[in-house]
Design a protein around this motif. Structure first.
Motif: not given
Length: 273
Positions: A96-100, A222-226, A248-254, A256-257
């Motif tokens: 994940p590239l987002m906090t829960k 990016e369309m898939a938020a990946r 730097n990508k955390i809590n942006t538009k992605y 998962f990585a």
């Protein structure tokens, strides 16, 4: 919102996936897992999320077995006693590239599904006949070229006379659960049988009417938020040294990585959050 995260897993190590589950462990986030039957199923744990292992099958890269496994996951989510708002597909090499908290509230669009500009070479993934479903053809490009040549010689076109618009994009997605019955009830599922790399055409073809105009202006990942890097690899495998980049990508538009093999990378990028 409730989320169902579907996982296509393989290999003898599930440490990355366990880190993902631990990071997103929440009563509103459940995990549906298909683990390739060629490998021993891993033992995974969560405190709040439910972990559901679905019946397994052998999966081979590049073949339509990936589509069948994905379809089994979708069916399991749809038949679940729980109702979910969003359904996501990841691999056991994604992080994940987002906090829960950010993940649970980020999604608002109907589809986070990537589409690539149309191409005849993508059409051939479905129009040609590939008798490879139970073969490990990952490193056998010569064999695939031979199959393509034979299809050309014998003028094989499985799309002829059929109202199907093949589209291609990343296999990984996040979609509203309302799309699941549309996918499962698709009347031309046979077109994905005996195909090559059809996991990247499965949803995009079924949901081709939802693709945006002017696809050349979009990045399909990016369309898939990946966040996936195809410039440095096929795709590139992120390592500990890439932690600042991912941070730097955390809590942006992605959401998962991929790809990631080192489970410590999850702790590294979320260390001070």
């Amino acid at each position: 919102m409730r989320h169902a995260i579907m996982v296509l897993g393989s290999g003898n190590n599930a440490e990355v996936l366990q880190k993902v589950i631990t990071h997103l462990d929440d009563s509103d986030i459940d995990f549906f897992i298909h683990w390739d039957l060629k490998y021993k199923a891993p033992k995974l744990k969560a405190h709040n999320s439910h972990i559901i292992f679905i019946p397994r099958m052998k999966v081979y890269w590049g073949t339509s077995t990936l589509v069948y496994a994905e379809q089994k996951l979708l069916k399991s989510v749809w038949k679940s006693k729980k109702t979910y708002d969003y359904v996501h597909l990841i691999s056991s090499s994604d992080i994940p590239l987002m906090t829960k908290e950010y993940f649970k509230t980020f999604f608002s669009k109907e589809l986070y599904l990537g589409y690539s500009p149309e191409s005849e070479k993508y059409n051939q993934r479905l129009s040609f006949y590939y008798p490879i479903d139970h073969l490990n053809i990952r490193k056998h490009n010569g064999f695939i070229r031979l199959i393509k040549l034979l299809n050309i010689v014998f003028r094989v076109n499985r799309l002829k006379g059929r109202d199907i618009s093949p589209m291609k994009g990343p296999e990984w997605f996040s979609i509203r659960s309302t799309f699941v019955p549309i996918i499962l009830n698709y009347c031309n599922m046979d077109i994905f049988r005996h195909t090559f790399l059809s996991d990247e055409t499965y949803l995009q073809t079924i949901l081709s009417d939802y693709r945006p105009q002017n696809l050349m202006e979009y990045n399909d990942n990016e369309m898939a938020a990946r966040y996936i890097d195809w410039q440095r690899g096929t795709p590139y495998v992120f390592t500990i040294k890439d932690a600042p980049e991912l941070k730097n990508k955390i809590n942006t538009k992605y959401a998962f990585a991929r790809k990631v093999k080192n489970p410590d990378l999850v702790d590294k990028i979320f260390s001070d959050m």
